[in-house]
Design a protein around this motif. Sequence first.
Motif, PDB file in Angstrom:
ATOM      1  N   ILE A   1       4.853   9.625   4.028  1.00  0.00           N
ATOM      2  CA  ILE A   1       5.172   9.514   2.035  1.00  0.00           C
ATOM      3  C   ILE A   1       5.273  10.948   1.406  1.00  0.00           C
ATOM      4  O   ILE A   1       4.973  11.978   2.794  1.00  0.00           O
ATOM      5  CB  ILE A   1       3.336   9.065   1.388  1.00  0.00           C
ATOM      6  CG1 ILE A   1       2.857   8.339   2.352  1.00  0.00           C
ATOM      7  CG2 ILE A   1       3.200   9.631  -0.250  1.00  0.00           C
ATOM      8  CD1 ILE A   1       4.243   6.909   1.373  1.00  0.00           C
ATOM      9  N   SER A   2       6.170  11.381   0.868  1.00  0.00           N
ATOM     10  CA  SER A   2       6.062  12.518   0.711  1.00  0.00           C
ATOM     11  C   SER A   2       5.582  13.385  -0.287  1.00  0.00           C
ATOM     12  O   SER A   2       4.731  12.426  -0.379  1.00  0.00           O
ATOM     13  CB  SER A   2       6.974  11.898  -0.782  1.00  0.00           C
ATOM     14  OG  SER A   2       8.387  11.535  -0.579  1.00  0.00           O
ATOM     15  N   GLU A   3       5.552  14.242  -0.339  1.00  0.00           N
ATOM     16  CA  GLU A   3       4.442  15.593  -0.813  1.00  0.00           C
ATOM     17  C   GLU A   3       4.319  14.857  -2.600  1.00  0.00           C
ATOM     18  O   GLU A   3       5.047  15.293  -2.829  1.00  0.00           O
ATOM     19  CB  GLU A   3       4.656  17.123  -0.551  1.00  0.00           C
ATOM     20  CG  GLU A   3       5.084  17.735   0.724  1.00  0.00           C
ATOM     21  CD  GLU A   3       3.603  17.068   1.747  1.00  0.00           C
ATOM     22  OE1 GLU A   3       2.988  17.768   1.110  1.00  0.00           O
ATOM     23  OE2 GLU A   3       3.841  17.115   2.576  1.00  0.00           O
TER      24      GLU A   3
ATOM     25  N   GLU B   1       0.942  -1.396  -0.166  1.00  0.00           N
ATOM     26  CA  GLU B   1       0.185  -0.031  -0.063  1.00  0.00           C
ATOM     27  C   GLU B   1       1.179   0.918   0.198  1.00  0.00           C
ATOM     28  O   GLU B   1       0.399   2.452  -1.224  1.00  0.00           O
ATOM     29  CB  GLU B   1      -1.160  -0.086   1.305  1.00  0.00           C
ATOM     30  CG  GLU B   1      -2.384  -1.025   1.378  1.00  0.00           C
ATOM     31  CD  GLU B   1      -2.725  -1.183   2.879  1.00  0.00           C
ATOM     32  OE1 GLU B   1      -3.754  -1.839   2.485  1.00  0.00           O
ATOM     33  OE2 GLU B   1      -2.564  -0.488   3.720  1.00  0.00           O
ATOM     34  N   ALA B   2       2.252   1.472   0.715  1.00  0.00           N
ATOM     35  CA  ALA B   2       2.453   2.350   0.924  1.00  0.00           C
ATOM     36  C   ALA B   2       3.116   2.737  -1.216  1.00  0.00           C
ATOM     37  O   ALA B   2       3.329   3.833  -1.334  1.00  0.00           O
ATOM     38  CB  ALA B   2       4.219   1.938   1.711  1.00  0.00           C
ATOM     39  N   LEU B   3       3.681   1.475  -1.266  1.00  0.00           N
ATOM     40  CA  LEU B   3       4.563   1.209  -2.795  1.00  0.00           C
ATOM     41  C   LEU B   3       3.556   2.573  -3.732  1.00  0.00           C
ATOM     42  O   LEU B   3       3.957   3.159  -4.055  1.00  0.00           O
ATOM     43  CB  LEU B   3       4.596   0.275  -3.026  1.00  0.00           C
ATOM     44  CG  LEU B   3       5.359  -0.024  -4.635  1.00  0.00           C
ATOM     45  CD1 LEU B   3       6.695  -1.234  -4.188  1.00  0.00           C
ATOM     46  CD2 LEU B   3       4.166   0.122  -5.239  1.00  0.00           C
ATOM     47  N   ALA B   4       2.083   1.798  -3.483  1.00  0.00           N
ATOM     48  CA  ALA B   4       0.476   2.064  -4.543  1.00  0.00           C
ATOM     49  C   ALA B   4       0.870   3.851  -4.158  1.00  0.00           C
ATOM     50  O   ALA B   4       0.956   4.525  -5.133  1.00  0.00           O
ATOM     51  CB  ALA B   4      -0.093   1.754  -3.843  1.00  0.00           C
ATOM     52  N   GLU B   5       0.706   4.153  -2.365  1.00  0.00           N
ATOM     53  CA  GLU B   5       0.449   5.680  -2.438  1.00  0.00           C
ATOM     54  C   GLU B   5       1.396   6.268  -3.111  1.00  0.00           C
ATOM     55  O   GLU B   5       0.984   7.726  -3.519  1.00  0.00           O
ATOM     56  CB  GLU B   5       0.096   5.891  -1.349  1.00  0.00           C
ATOM     57  CG  GLU B   5      -0.226   6.950  -0.527  1.00  0.00           C
ATOM     58  CD  GLU B   5      -1.527   7.731  -0.794  1.00  0.00           C
ATOM     59  OE1 GLU B   5      -1.604   9.207  -0.826  1.00  0.00           O
ATOM     60  OE2 GLU B   5      -2.487   7.030  -1.212  1.00  0.00           O
ATOM     61  N   ALA B   6       2.753   5.828  -2.425  1.00  0.00           N
ATOM     62  CA  ALA B   6       3.791   7.027  -3.433  1.00  0.00           C
ATOM     63  C   ALA B   6       3.680   6.730  -4.917  1.00  0.00           C
ATOM     64  O   ALA B   6       4.008   7.930  -5.061  1.00  0.00           O
ATOM     65  CB  ALA B   6       5.080   5.583  -2.061  1.00  0.00           C
ATOM     66  N   ALA B   7       3.457   5.955  -5.634  1.00  0.00           N
ATOM     67  CA  ALA B   7       3.726   6.657  -6.984  1.00  0.00           C
ATOM     68  C   ALA B   7       3.257   7.317  -6.852  1.00  0.00           C
ATOM     69  O   ALA B   7       3.152   8.219  -8.004  1.00  0.00           O
ATOM     70  CB  ALA B   7       2.746   4.713  -7.142  1.00  0.00           C
TER      71      ALA B   7
END
Length: 350
Positions: free
Chosen positions: A181-183, A10-16
Motif C-alpha cells: 500500500i502506498s504511503e 481489503e487492499a482496495l479499501a486501505e488504498a483508498a
Amino acid sequence: MAKVLLKGNEALAEAALAAGCRFYSGYPITPQTEILEYLSWRMEDVGGVFIQAESELAGINMVLGAAAAGARALTTSSGPGFSLKQEGISYLVAADLPAVIVDVMRIGSGLGDIAQGQGDYWQLTRGGGHGDYHTLVLAPASVQENANMMAEAFDLAEKYRHPVLIASDAAIGQMIEAVEISEFVEHDINKFDWTIKGCKKGCEQRKIQNVYYTHPDYEGYLSSKYAQMEEEEQRYENIQVEDAEVVLVAYGISSRVSREAVEIARAQGFKLGLIRPITLWPFPKKAFEEAKEAKAFLTVEMNILGQMVDDVKLATEGKYPVDHYGSIFEIPETDGIIAKAKEMLKKGEI
C-alpha cells in the motif's frame, strides 16, 4: 510500506484511505461487502466519515454531496446495486463532480449470482445512466492493481472533474495476494475553489448545479473533455503482440488466464499475443497499432455476448476477424482459449 497479505477488496479499501479518501457511503452486497466492512472500522482510525446508507440510491447521492464539498469520496457496489447507482453517476457528470465508484462485478442479469463475472462491460463503458456522457473506467487484474488504481482514480477524477469507475470482479476482490500500500497522503478538502463552503453574510454563495444550465458552450466543453481523455488516458499492457498471428484481448481476471495461454501457445510454436486494456474507456486503440502481423483478434471475457468485441472491431477498423471466447459462469481455461485461437486461424485460412 512493507508487503502484506490482503484480500483484493481489503487492499482496495486501505488504498483508498492512503489516497486521501475520507468519505465513504455504500450498501452491502456480495462480492464487495468486505470493502464496506473494512471501512466501517478503519475509516474512523483516519478521522474520516463512514455511512452505511439505507440503499445504493442513498449511497451514491451522499457521495455527490461529499464531492461537492471537496472531499475525496468513494462508493462501491456490485451487480444490481451498481445498476441502482446509475442515475446518481449521471448527476455527478452533469454537476462536474469528481468521485470514485467501484463495481466488483458478478454474474447477471437481474439478481444474478455472487460468483465472478464480466457482464457489466457495456454498462461501465457506454454511460450506464441517462444522458450523453462517458466515464473513465480502470480495470485492475490483481490485488496490487486494485490498490494502485485507487490513487490514480482519484487523481483522474479531480483532473477532469468527473466520476471514475473501477471495474473489479469477484475473483480479484476475493483472492488474497501480497500487496504494498502506498504511503498515506492527506487530501485538502479546501484545495479547489469550486467547492461548496460556508460564507459570511453578504458574500456570494457557492453552488453546484447542472452545468447544462450554466455553461455557455456545454456541448463543446464536454466533447473536448472526452477528446482529451481519449488522447491522454489510454492505458494498456501488450504481451508478445508485435509478431502474433492471433491476438487475445482480455482484462481483469480473464487477462491472467490469457497471459498463461500466450506462454503455453508460444511453447507450442503458435504465435499468440495479448492486449490487456487497463482503461476500458477510453478503449486503448493505440495498443492495436503494435499488432503488425495479426490476422485475427479474440476477446476473452466472462460473458456470453462478447461485450468487448465491438470495441475491438472499431479499434481495428473492421479489417480483421474478431471473435469471442468465454462463459458466463466459469473463468476461461487456457486450453480452450488456444484451441479457439487456432480454430480462427484455420477457419479463415489466414
